[in-house]
Write a protein that holds these residues in place. Structure first.
Motif, PDB file in Angstrom:
ATOM      1  N   THR A 145       0.832  -1.203   0.000  1.00 54.94           N
ATOM      2  CA  THR A 145       0.000   0.000   0.000  1.00 54.94           C
ATOM      3  C   THR A 145       0.867   1.253   0.000  1.00 54.94           C
ATOM      4  O   THR A 145       0.595   2.205  -0.745  1.00 54.94           O
ATOM      5  CB  THR A 145      -0.935   0.004   1.228  1.00 54.94           C
ATOM      6  N   HIS A 147       3.915   1.532  -1.084  1.00 57.34           N
ATOM      7  CA  HIS A 147       4.584   1.631  -2.385  1.00 57.34           C
ATOM      8  C   HIS A 147       3.625   2.210  -3.441  1.00 57.34           C
ATOM      9  O   HIS A 147       4.006   3.090  -4.226  1.00 57.34           O
ATOM     10  CB  HIS A 147       5.107   0.265  -2.827  1.00 57.34           C
ATOM     11  N   ALA A 148       2.391   1.721  -3.444  1.00 59.79           N
ATOM     12  CA  ALA A 148       1.401   2.218  -4.406  1.00 59.79           C
ATOM     13  C   ALA A 148       1.114   3.697  -4.164  1.00 59.79           C
ATOM     14  O   ALA A 148       1.016   4.496  -5.102  1.00 59.79           O
ATOM     15  CB  ALA A 148       0.113   1.404  -4.305  1.00 59.79           C
ATOM     16  N   SER A 149       0.984   4.080  -2.904  1.00 59.95           N
ATOM     17  CA  SER A 149       0.728   5.476  -2.555  1.00 59.95           C
ATOM     18  C   SER A 149       1.890   6.363  -2.975  1.00 59.95           C
ATOM     19  O   SER A 149       1.688   7.453  -3.521  1.00 59.95           O
ATOM     20  CB  SER A 149       0.491   5.588  -1.050  1.00 59.95           C
ATOM     21  N   ASP A 150       3.108   5.891  -2.747  1.00 64.04           N
ATOM     22  CA  ASP A 150       4.301   6.649  -3.124  1.00 64.04           C
ATOM     23  C   ASP A 150       4.367   6.834  -4.637  1.00 64.04           C
ATOM     24  O   ASP A 150       4.669   7.922  -5.130  1.00 64.04           O
ATOM     25  CB  ASP A 150       5.549   5.916  -2.613  1.00 64.04           C
ATOM     26  N   THR A 151       4.080   5.771  -5.346  1.00 61.94           N
ATOM     27  CA  THR A 151       4.085   5.839  -6.808  1.00 61.94           C
ATOM     28  C   THR A 151       3.049   6.841  -7.303  1.00 61.94           C
ATOM     29  O   THR A 151       3.325   7.651  -8.204  1.00 61.94           O
ATOM     30  CB  THR A 151       3.803   4.447  -7.408  1.00 61.94           C
ATOM     31  N   LEU A 152       1.865   6.814  -6.716  1.00 61.89           N
ATOM     32  CA  LEU A 152       0.806   7.743  -7.114  1.00 61.89           C
ATOM     33  C   LEU A 152       1.198   9.182  -6.816  1.00 61.89           C
ATOM     34  O   LEU A 152       0.978  10.079  -7.635  1.00 61.89           O
ATOM     35  CB  LEU A 152      -0.502   7.382  -6.405  1.00 61.89           C
ATOM     36  N   GLN A 153       1.781   9.419  -5.660  1.00 59.37           N
ATOM     37  CA  GLN A 153       2.191  10.783  -5.311  1.00 59.37           C
ATOM     38  C   GLN A 153       3.252  11.300  -6.270  1.00 59.37           C
ATOM     39  O   GLN A 153       3.200  12.454  -6.701  1.00 59.37           O
ATOM     40  CB  GLN A 153       2.729  10.829  -3.884  1.00 59.37           C
ATOM     41  N   LYS A 154       4.197  10.456  -6.617  1.00 59.71           N
ATOM     42  CA  LYS A 154       5.244  10.891  -7.542  1.00 59.71           C
ATOM     43  C   LYS A 154       4.674  11.175  -8.918  1.00 59.71           C
ATOM     44  O   LYS A 154       5.070  12.132  -9.578  1.00 59.71           O
ATOM     45  CB  LYS A 154       6.342   9.837  -7.623  1.00 59.71           C
ATOM     46  N   ALA A 155       3.760  10.337  -9.335  1.00 59.14           N
ATOM     47  CA  ALA A 155       3.172  10.520 -10.663  1.00 59.14           C
ATOM     48  C   ALA A 155       2.287  11.758 -10.719  1.00 59.14           C
ATOM     49  O   ALA A 155       2.215  12.448 -11.741  1.00 59.14           O
ATOM     50  CB  ALA A 155       2.360   9.286 -11.051  1.00 59.14           C
ATOM     51  N   SER A 156       1.611  12.073  -9.627  1.00 59.03           N
ATOM     52  CA  SER A 156       0.678  13.201  -9.631  1.00 59.03           C
ATOM     53  C   SER A 156       1.345  14.533  -9.313  1.00 59.03           C
ATOM     54  O   SER A 156       0.729  15.581  -9.445  1.00 59.03           O
ATOM     55  CB  SER A 156      -0.451  12.945  -8.630  1.00 59.03           C
ATOM     56  N   ASP A 159       4.469  15.021  -4.426  1.00 63.37           N
ATOM     57  CA  ASP A 159       5.580  14.754  -3.511  1.00 63.37           C
ATOM     58  C   ASP A 159       6.471  15.985  -3.416  1.00 63.37           C
ATOM     59  O   ASP A 159       6.303  16.966  -4.131  1.00 63.37           O
ATOM     60  CB  ASP A 159       6.372  13.512  -3.956  1.00 63.37           C
TER      61      ASP A 159
END
Length: 172
Positions: A145, A147-156, A159
């Motif tokens: 979870t 990791h998925a949240s971190d990926t989403l924040q970086k993509a959006s 961060d």
């Protein structure tokens, strides 16, 4: 944007990508559990050794008490036979063995307390291992979870480093 900032972002991105690829929460948790199991096995060996030592000390104490009794009987026999020198020597040896028995008995008490303490620590470690094994799946789910949240924040772009949107805007 200066060249140093761009180079810094590039290096950070590559380092973070490498670390992210190498870091596997399942492997880390499994290794931690393996380390704990190895510590538990070593602790069990230590407990067994301490218990064996305690039994050896008890046998020594009993043996010295028995020898003290034997020399007490020999002293009585020597007195009945009229040999005071032999009786004194037997009493001296009786006292030596009595002192040794008392020393071993003291060590037995200390050893028993140590064994009890080690056993308590061993049970605590066993409980901790059981708890960690139970929590393994929960921890893995949390890691996924996060990791998925971190990926989403970086993509959006939410961060702290500015994210993909900012980088895209700068490249545009």
């Amino acid at each position: 944007m200066t060249i140093l900032e761009r180079l810094s972002r590039l290096v950070r991105a590559n380092v973070n990508a490498t670390i992210s690829q190498a870091e596997d929460p399942a492997k880390i948790i499994d290794q931690t559990l393996l380390d704990m199991r190895q510590a538990y096995a070593q602790a069990r060996t230590e407990v067994a050794g301490a218990m064996a030592q305690s039994l050896k000390l008890q046998r020594e104490a009993d043996s010295n008490r028995q020898l003290a009794e034997e020399y007490g009987h020999k002293a009585e026999e020597a007195l009945r036979a009229g040999s005071e020198d032999l009786a004194r020597e037997a009493l001296r040896r009786k006292q030596n063995y009595t002192d040794l028995a008392a020393g071993f008995s003291g060590q037995v008490a200390t050893s028993a307390a140590t064994v009890d303490s080690i056993k308590t620590q061993l049970h605590a470690l066993e409980a901790k291992i059981d708890e960690m094994e139970s929590r393994r799946q929960l921890l893995l789910a949390r890691a996924q979870t996060a990791h998925a949240s971190d990926t989403l924040q970086k993509a959006s772009g939410f961060d702290k480093s500015g994210g993909a949107v900012t980088a895209f805007d700068e490249m545009e």
